[in-house]
Design an enzyme around this catalytic site. Structure first.
Site, mmCIF file in Angstrom:
data_model
loop_
_atom_site.group_PDB
_atom_site.id
_atom_site.type_symbol
_atom_site.label_atom_id
_atom_site.label_comp_id
_atom_site.label_asym_id
_atom_site.label_seq_id
_atom_site.Cartn_x
_atom_site.Cartn_y
_atom_site.Cartn_z
ATOM 1 N N ASP A 102 0.841 -1.201 0.000
ATOM 2 C CA ASP A 102 0.000 0.000 0.000
ATOM 3 C C ASP A 102 0.875 1.251 0.000
ATOM 4 O O ASP A 102 2.009 1.208 0.461
ATOM 5 C CB ASP A 102 -0.839 0.098 1.281
ATOM 6 C CG ASP A 102 -1.673 -1.128 1.520
ATOM 7 O OD1 ASP A 102 -1.970 -1.835 0.551
ATOM 8 O OD2 ASP A 102 -2.002 -1.360 2.708
HETATM 9 N N1 URA Z 1 -1.012 -5.918 4.045
HETATM 10 C C1 URA Z 1 -1.486 -4.660 4.028
HETATM 11 O O1 URA Z 1 -2.493 -4.377 4.651
HETATM 12 N N2 URA Z 1 -0.837 -3.744 3.303
HETATM 13 C C2 URA Z 1 0.296 -4.003 2.612
HETATM 14 O O2 URA Z 1 0.856 -3.119 1.982
HETATM 15 C C3 URA Z 1 0.784 -5.319 2.651
HETATM 16 C C4 URA Z 1 0.106 -6.263 3.374
#
Ligand code: URA
Length: 237
Positions: A102
């Protein structure tokens, strides 16, 4: 492969632009002798402005993704390709992220132009572990280790329960979570399912490959031993 195509596929320019580079005498062999577009030379023997060429396919990288950068190439904001040499974006085959982190997640991100390798790494069948460190808004309530390990946790809008995951408690609001799959926003949704909220999230390793001393925003090319390390910790249980 003809030299113009070989060099254009590495992102140095369109075929027309690369043909122009030949005409300008910018492309030489290792001894400095000017090459012509119809010469025959191997990748290792070619120089552009005196510099060796970028690595040919297959190219694999690891990047320490900082917070605030997205993995999508379509995002209007800062994207991970902005942290790499501009010509990497024009390579053919394309350099893709192996799964995504993310925008607000930092840590180890792999990129490769090898589609088969990419699928092997992200496939739950490979059981490659991914280790995340999470800082939480609320104190852990105590049952997270058991619930995450159960293999029964069902996230909203999902059809199958999550694979068992391992949680290590590092502090009242600080935990290390090891996953063997990668569902959308998985870590954030797992804690949300138990009434908590992830304040910051960082991926420390993928399989046996850790970020090491790579600073945020830095990247490096993966070597054969790094690829071995990624698969070294995948168990077949
Ligand atoms: N889980 C998440 O919530 N975000 C990420 O970027 C990776 C795994």
């Amino acid at each position: 492969m003809r030299l113009v195509r070989l060099i254009a596929n590495l992102g140095y320019g369109s075929r027309k632009e690369v043909a122009m580079m030949f005409r300008e005498g910018r492309i030489t062999d290792a001894a400095g002798d000017v090459l012509y577009a119809d010469d025959k030379r191997g990748h290792a023997d070619i120089r552009i402005d005196g510099e060796p060429l970028d690595a040919p396919a297959s190219l694999h990288l690891m990047l320490h993704k900082p917070v605030g950068v997205t993995c999508s190439t379509k995002d209007a904001g800062r994207i991970v390709h902005d942290l790499l040499p501009a010509r990497f974006r024009l390579r053919n085959p394309a350099l893709s992220t192996v799964g995504r982190l993310d925008r607000d997640t930092s840590g180890l991100l792999l990129l490769t132009d090898d589609g088969a390798l990419l699928h092997r790494i992200i496939s739950p069948k490979s059981r490659i572990s991914k280790v995340y460190e999470a800082v939480l808004a609320e104190d852990l309530r105590g049952d997270e280790v058991t619930v995450f390990a159960s293999g029964e946790l069902m996230l909203e809008a999902e059809k199958t329960p999550l694979l068992p995951a391992t949680l290590e408690v590092l502090g009242a609001r600080h935990a290390r979570l090891t996953l063997h799959e990668g569902r959308y926003h998985q870590v954030r949704r797992m804690f949300a399912a138990l009434g908590n909220h992830v304040v910051s999230l960082h991926r420390a390793s993928v399989g046996g490959l850790a970020l090491g001393d790579l600073a945020a925003g830095e990247w490096r090319v993966l070597e054969a031993r790094d690829l071995e390390a990624i698969f070294a910790s995948g168990d077949s249980a």
